[in-house]
Scaffold this motif. Structure first.
Motif, PDB file in Angstrom:
ATOM      1  N   THR A  47      62.648  62.462  33.072  1.00 26.29           N
ATOM      2  CA  THR A  47      64.063  62.213  33.313  1.00 26.29           C
ATOM      3  C   THR A  47      64.364  60.800  32.866  1.00 26.29           C
ATOM      4  O   THR A  47      63.804  59.841  33.402  1.00 26.29           O
ATOM      5  CB  THR A  47      64.436  62.390  34.789  1.00 26.29           C
ATOM      6  N   ALA A  48      65.251  60.672  31.881  1.00 18.84           N
ATOM      7  CA  ALA A  48      65.653  59.371  31.358  1.00 18.84           C
ATOM      8  C   ALA A  48      66.998  58.987  31.952  1.00 18.84           C
ATOM      9  O   ALA A  48      67.894  59.827  32.100  1.00 18.84           O
ATOM     10  CB  ALA A  48      65.734  59.415  29.840  1.00 18.84           C
ATOM     11  N   TYR A  55      48.537  67.340  45.545  1.00 18.39           N
ATOM     12  CA  TYR A  55      48.599  67.220  44.079  1.00 18.39           C
ATOM     13  C   TYR A  55      49.717  68.065  43.488  1.00 18.39           C
ATOM     14  O   TYR A  55      49.535  68.783  42.510  1.00 18.39           O
ATOM     15  CB  TYR A  55      47.251  67.572  43.454  1.00 18.39           C
ATOM     16  N   ALA A  56      50.894  67.974  44.087  1.00  9.14           N
ATOM     17  CA  ALA A  56      52.025  68.793  43.648  1.00  9.14           C
ATOM     18  C   ALA A  56      53.294  67.955  43.529  1.00  9.14           C
ATOM     19  O   ALA A  56      54.376  68.400  43.897  1.00  9.14           O
ATOM     20  CB  ALA A  56      52.234  69.954  44.616  1.00  9.14           C
ATOM     21  N   MET A  57      53.156  66.737  43.016  1.00  5.21           N
ATOM     22  CA  MET A  57      54.318  65.867  42.814  1.00  5.21           C
ATOM     23  C   MET A  57      54.931  66.203  41.459  1.00  5.21           C
ATOM     24  O   MET A  57      54.628  65.586  40.445  1.00  5.21           O
ATOM     25  CB  MET A  57      53.900  64.393  42.889  1.00  5.21           C
ATOM     26  N   TRP A  58      55.803  67.207  41.445  1.00 12.31           N
ATOM     27  CA  TRP A  58      56.323  67.760  40.200  1.00 12.31           C
ATOM     28  C   TRP A  58      57.548  66.984  39.719  1.00 12.31           C
ATOM     29  O   TRP A  58      57.812  65.871  40.153  1.00 12.31           O
ATOM     30  CB  TRP A  58      56.607  69.252  40.392  1.00 12.31           C
ATOM     31  N   ALA A  59      58.333  67.584  38.832  1.00  5.91           N
ATOM     32  CA  ALA A  59      59.388  66.891  38.082  1.00  5.91           C
ATOM     33  C   ALA A  59      60.397  66.167  38.967  1.00  5.91           C
ATOM     34  O   ALA A  59      60.991  66.779  39.855  1.00  5.91           O
ATOM     35  CB  ALA A  59      60.111  67.896  37.191  1.00  5.91           C
ATOM     36  N   PRO A  60      60.645  64.850  38.716  1.00  5.44           N
ATOM     37  CA  PRO A  60      61.545  64.052  39.546  1.00  5.44           C
ATOM     38  C   PRO A  60      62.858  63.711  38.826  1.00  5.44           C
ATOM     39  O   PRO A  60      63.093  64.090  37.673  1.00  5.44           O
ATOM     40  CB  PRO A  60      60.730  62.788  39.767  1.00  5.44           C
ATOM     41  N   ASP A  61      63.691  62.941  39.506  1.00  3.27           N
ATOM     42  CA  ASP A  61      64.913  62.375  38.940  1.00  3.27           C
ATOM     43  C   ASP A  61      65.200  61.074  39.675  1.00  3.27           C
ATOM     44  O   ASP A  61      64.646  60.811  40.751  1.00  3.27           O
ATOM     45  CB  ASP A  61      66.086  63.347  39.102  1.00  3.27           C
ATOM     46  N   CYS A  62      66.076  60.243  39.090  1.00  2.00           N
ATOM     47  CA  CYS A  62      66.463  58.998  39.733  1.00  2.00           C
ATOM     48  C   CYS A  62      67.889  58.660  39.316  1.00  2.00           C
ATOM     49  O   CYS A  62      68.230  58.768  38.134  1.00  2.00           O
ATOM     50  CB  CYS A  62      65.522  57.856  39.346  1.00  2.00           C
ATOM     51  N   VAL A  63      68.732  58.254  40.277  1.00  2.00           N
ATOM     52  CA  VAL A  63      70.103  57.843  39.981  1.00  2.00           C
ATOM     53  C   VAL A  63      70.429  56.581  40.757  1.00  2.00           C
ATOM     54  O   VAL A  63      69.771  56.236  41.750  1.00  2.00           O
ATOM     55  CB  VAL A  63      71.133  58.949  40.332  1.00  2.00           C
ATOM     56  N   PHE A  64      71.469  55.889  40.293  1.00  2.00           N
ATOM     57  CA  PHE A  64      71.929  54.658  40.938  1.00  2.00           C
ATOM     58  C   PHE A  64      73.274  54.905  41.591  1.00  2.00           C
ATOM     59  O   PHE A  64      74.183  55.490  40.994  1.00  2.00           O
ATOM     60  CB  PHE A  64      72.062  53.543  39.902  1.00  2.00           C
ATOM     61  N   ARG A  65      73.414  54.444  42.841  1.00  2.44           N
ATOM     62  CA  ARG A  65      74.696  54.532  43.521  1.00  2.44           C
ATOM     63  C   ARG A  65      74.734  53.553  44.697  1.00  2.44           C
ATOM     64  O   ARG A  65      73.730  53.387  45.391  1.00  2.44           O
ATOM     65  CB  ARG A  65      74.950  55.943  44.033  1.00  2.44           C
ATOM     66  N   ASN A  66      75.872  52.909  44.870  1.00  9.70           N
ATOM     67  CA  ASN A  66      76.111  52.035  46.025  1.00  9.70           C
ATOM     68  C   ASN A  66      75.023  50.971  46.192  1.00  9.70           C
ATOM     69  O   ASN A  66      74.560  50.694  47.297  1.00  9.70           O
ATOM     70  CB  ASN A  66      76.232  52.860  47.309  1.00  9.70           C
ATOM     71  N   GLY A  67      74.601  50.399  45.071  1.00 10.28           N
ATOM     72  CA  GLY A  67      73.624  49.315  45.139  1.00 10.28           C
ATOM     73  C   GLY A  67      72.190  49.743  45.333  1.00 10.28           C
ATOM     74  O   GLY A  67      71.319  48.889  45.515  1.00 10.28           O
ATOM     75  N   VAL A 115      63.462  62.179  49.006  1.00  7.53           N
ATOM     76  CA  VAL A 115      64.128  61.055  48.365  1.00  7.53           C
ATOM     77  C   VAL A 115      63.398  59.768  48.750  1.00  7.53           C
ATOM     78  O   VAL A 115      62.987  59.594  49.902  1.00  7.53           O
ATOM     79  CB  VAL A 115      65.605  60.938  48.795  1.00  7.53           C
ATOM     80  N   ALA A 116      63.236  58.875  47.775  1.00  2.00           N
ATOM     81  CA  ALA A 116      62.757  57.520  48.037  1.00  2.00           C
ATOM     82  C   ALA A 116      63.826  56.556  47.520  1.00  2.00           C
ATOM     83  O   ALA A 116      64.456  56.814  46.501  1.00  2.00           O
ATOM     84  CB  ALA A 116      61.418  57.270  47.357  1.00  2.00           C
ATOM     85  N   VAL A 117      64.021  55.432  48.213  1.00  7.43           N
ATOM     86  CA  VAL A 117      65.148  54.544  47.934  1.00  7.43           C
ATOM     87  C   VAL A 117      64.637  53.146  47.607  1.00  7.43           C
ATOM     88  O   VAL A 117      63.675  52.652  48.209  1.00  7.43           O
ATOM     89  CB  VAL A 117      66.106  54.490  49.138  1.00  7.43           C
ATOM     90  N   ALA A 118      65.296  52.501  46.626  1.00  3.10           N
ATOM     91  CA  ALA A 118      64.928  51.148  46.209  1.00  3.10           C
ATOM     92  C   ALA A 118      66.176  50.371  45.825  1.00  3.10           C
ATOM     93  O   ALA A 118      67.252  50.948  45.624  1.00  3.10           O
ATOM     94  CB  ALA A 118      63.955  51.194  45.040  1.00  3.10           C
ATOM     95  N   THR A 119      66.032  49.059  45.687  1.00  6.54           N
ATOM     96  CA  THR A 119      67.127  48.218  45.201  1.00  6.54           C
ATOM     97  C   THR A 119      66.917  47.787  43.754  1.00  6.54           C
ATOM     98  O   THR A 119      67.753  47.072  43.195  1.00  6.54           O
ATOM     99  CB  THR A 119      67.288  46.967  46.074  1.00  6.54           C
ATOM    100  N   ARG A 178      65.060  74.131  49.290  1.00  4.71           N
ATOM    101  CA  ARG A 178      63.694  74.561  49.002  1.00  4.71           C
ATOM    102  C   ARG A 178      63.583  74.860  47.520  1.00  4.71           C
ATOM    103  O   ARG A 178      64.371  75.632  46.980  1.00  4.71           O
ATOM    104  CB  ARG A 178      63.324  75.803  49.816  1.00  4.71           C
ATOM    105  N   GLY A 179      62.627  74.213  46.875  1.00 11.57           N
ATOM    106  CA  GLY A 179      62.461  74.441  45.450  1.00 11.57           C
ATOM    107  C   GLY A 179      61.896  73.214  44.751  1.00 11.57           C
ATOM    108  O   GLY A 179      61.314  72.323  45.378  1.00 11.57           O
ATOM    109  N   ILE A 180      62.080  73.185  43.439  1.00  9.77           N
ATOM    110  CA  ILE A 180      61.487  72.146  42.590  1.00  9.77           C
ATOM    111  C   ILE A 180      62.561  71.599  41.645  1.00  9.77           C
ATOM    112  O   ILE A 180      63.704  72.025  41.660  1.00  9.77           O
ATOM    113  CB  ILE A 180      60.307  72.706  41.775  1.00  9.77           C
ATOM    114  N   ASP A 181      62.164  70.640  40.830  1.00 12.64           N
ATOM    115  CA  ASP A 181      62.960  70.136  39.711  1.00 12.64           C
ATOM    116  C   ASP A 181      64.327  69.597  40.131  1.00 12.64           C
ATOM    117  O   ASP A 181      65.373  70.014  39.607  1.00 12.64           O
ATOM    118  CB  ASP A 181      63.155  71.224  38.652  1.00 12.64           C
ATOM    119  N   PRO A 182      64.391  68.643  41.059  1.00 10.79           N
ATOM    120  CA  PRO A 182      65.694  68.107  41.448  1.00 10.79           C
ATOM    121  C   PRO A 182      66.368  67.368  40.294  1.00 10.79           C
ATOM    122  O   PRO A 182      65.718  66.681  39.507  1.00 10.79           O
ATOM    123  CB  PRO A 182      65.339  67.143  42.583  1.00 10.79           C
ATOM    124  N   ASN A 183      67.671  67.537  40.218  1.00 12.14           N
ATOM    125  CA  ASN A 183      68.493  66.810  39.251  1.00 12.14           C
ATOM    126  C   ASN A 183      69.787  66.423  39.945  1.00 12.14           C
ATOM    127  O   ASN A 183      70.392  67.248  40.634  1.00 12.14           O
ATOM    128  CB  ASN A 183      68.790  67.688  38.032  1.00 12.14           C
TER     129      ASN A 183
END
Length: 448
Positions: free
Chosen positions: A36-37, A100-112, A135-139, A156-161
């Motif tokens: 995910t770019a 060992y099941a850390m499958w396809a992720p995504d990342c977005v920016f919102r509210n800082g 979800v994991a959160v960072a600044t 329930r499922g995989i491949d969050p977008n």
């Protein structure tokens, strides 16, 4: 979001981190998949999953095996920086340890904040088996990311977008047999509406990996689909983020070598659209160890996505002073030229170009000479009988840039030769043995 670190410290940190360079695949020191770019602050960040080899006590043999996530970034799609691990399975409270099941992720920016979405196998299966999405959160886009204590409820499922519409409403999409969507609350951690099935898609064959974007008022739902035996990339369009959608067709065909999966994302960067996807370049006999790629994407005047043809060259320019990997070629002669691994026991070492016949040649496009006064070329090569290699600019009839004599021998040699003409701007390299010259193998070319 502005960095809290001084600019010079940021530049120094980027310089000291592991580097990779454009050409497909663009990460070659580890397996990567499901890229995910995202564009944050004028820089492209890629959040892939991280394939590793399974083993005793480490995942399921013969299957996908993933324990953590890295993030990579680039300002020019040519020079890539590995920022290291950002989330790992055994440091997420709700994830089953050593699953060992850390499958396809995504990342977005919102509210800082940056919100990193990922699927995994949960500790608690009282609500049913299968994956959950957390979800994991960072600044900062590279972390540190702090995982939430629980996964998102009712998903329930995989491949969050995640797609954030122009009106500010965020949507979560995911897959589990079908593709689903729902609105997110402003906190980006909870659903605001009940999940709904995006049911206008093909009913037959696996569908997964949704990625949604908007262009000129049209919402594009893109997804991998197994219409036959392996996944191809298809898309549907709508006037609304949750549909109804109209299937439009295929924009990347199935793998010609049988890689079962594909998984992708699409971005616009500096007024050009790009497709990020994966293939099993570094593991041709085992398609559960994949590597991420990048190619340009174009639209027809009516908004249809033009089919993307995978390339080895990829995108971006390669600086003449870098190692130009000719094996990631733009064109290759139909006879006498081939590509092979440098070392089949360590495929992370990359490939070589084998020029075995008198009419063999390789062309590598997009080399940036700039305005610098380069004087020499170094060719890393080997030739059992010895060979003379001509390097031309822009094709078989272009000016000769250098003539390199490769001494006979069975070990790799770095041969330096003077340039016979000057070069500036951007050019293709055309490399071929002289006349009826002997066979030669080439690792890379670099100018100084």
């Amino acid at each position: 979001m502005p960095s809290k670190f001084p600019f010079w410290l940021t530049v120094l940190a980027l310089f000291l981190l592991p580097r990779a360079y454009a050409q497909n695949p663009f990460i070659t020191n580890q397996f990567t998949a499901d890229p995910t770019a995202r564009v944050f602050n004028g820089r492209v960040y890629v959040y892939p999953s991280h394939d590793i080899r399974c083993g005793p006590g480490r995942g399921r043999s013969g299957w996908f095996c993933m324990e953590d996530y890295h993030v990579f970034s680039s300002a020019n799609l040519t020079d890539w920086t590995d920022h290291g691990v950002i989330v790992t399975q055994n440091k997420v409270p709700w994830v089953q340890p050593d699953s060992y099941a850390m499958w396809a992720p995504d990342c977005v920016f919102r509210n800082g904040h940056y919100y990193f979405y990922f699927p995994a196998t949960p500790r608690d299966t009282t609500g049913g088996k299968g994956f959950r999405i957390g979800v994991a959160v960072a600044t900062q886009p590279t972390g540190p990311f702090v995982p939430q204590p629980q996964p998102i409820a009712d998903v329930r499922g995989i491949d969050p977008n995640v797609f954030i519409n122009k009106d500010g409403q965020a949507y979560l999409y995911w897959s589990q047999g079908n593709i689903y969507g729902a609105k997110l609350k402003d906190n980006m951690l909870e659903l605001a509406t009940a999940p709904q099935t995006l049911g206008e898609l093909p009913a037959k064959g696996l569908k997964e990996g949704p990625f949604v974007f908007e262009r000129n008022g049209t919402y594009y739902l893109t997804y991998p689909h197994v219409a036959n035996k392996t996944e191809r990339l298809e898309y549907a369009t709508s006037a609304s983020p949750l549909g109804p959608f109209t299937v439009q067709g295929v924009f990347m065909d199935e793998s010609p070598t049988g890689c079962w999966t594909n998984h992708h994302s699409i971005i616009e960067f500096n007024r050009q659209w790009y497709l990020f996807y994966h293939h099993n370049d570094l593991s041709p006999q085992f398609d559960k160890n994949r590597s991420i790629r990048l190619d340009s994407l174009f639209f027809e005047p009516d908004g249809r996505i033009r089919k993307v043809m995978p390339t080895l060259r990829g995108v971006g320019l390669t600086a003449a002073r870098q190692k130009n990997q000719l094996d990631r070629y733009s064109r290759l002669s139909p006879g006498g030229a081939s590509i092979a691994f440098l070392d089949t026991a360590n495929r992370f070492g990359g490939w070589k170009t084998v020029l075995a016949g008198p009419q063999s040649w390789v062309q590598y496009n997009g080399v940036a000479f700039g305005g610098s006064k380069l004087k020499t070329v170094t060719l890393r090569a080997v030739s059992a009988a010895g060979a003379t290699v001509y390097i031309r600019l822009d094709g078989p009839r272009g000016p000769v840039l250098a003539r390199v004599t490769v001494p006979s021998g069975r070990g790799w040699q770095d041969i330096k030769a003077p340039l016979t003409t000057s070069a500036s701007g951007t050019h293709a390299l055309f490399v071929a043995p002289q006349g009826n010259g002997a066979a030669v193998e080439i690792d890379w070319v670099r100018f100084e």
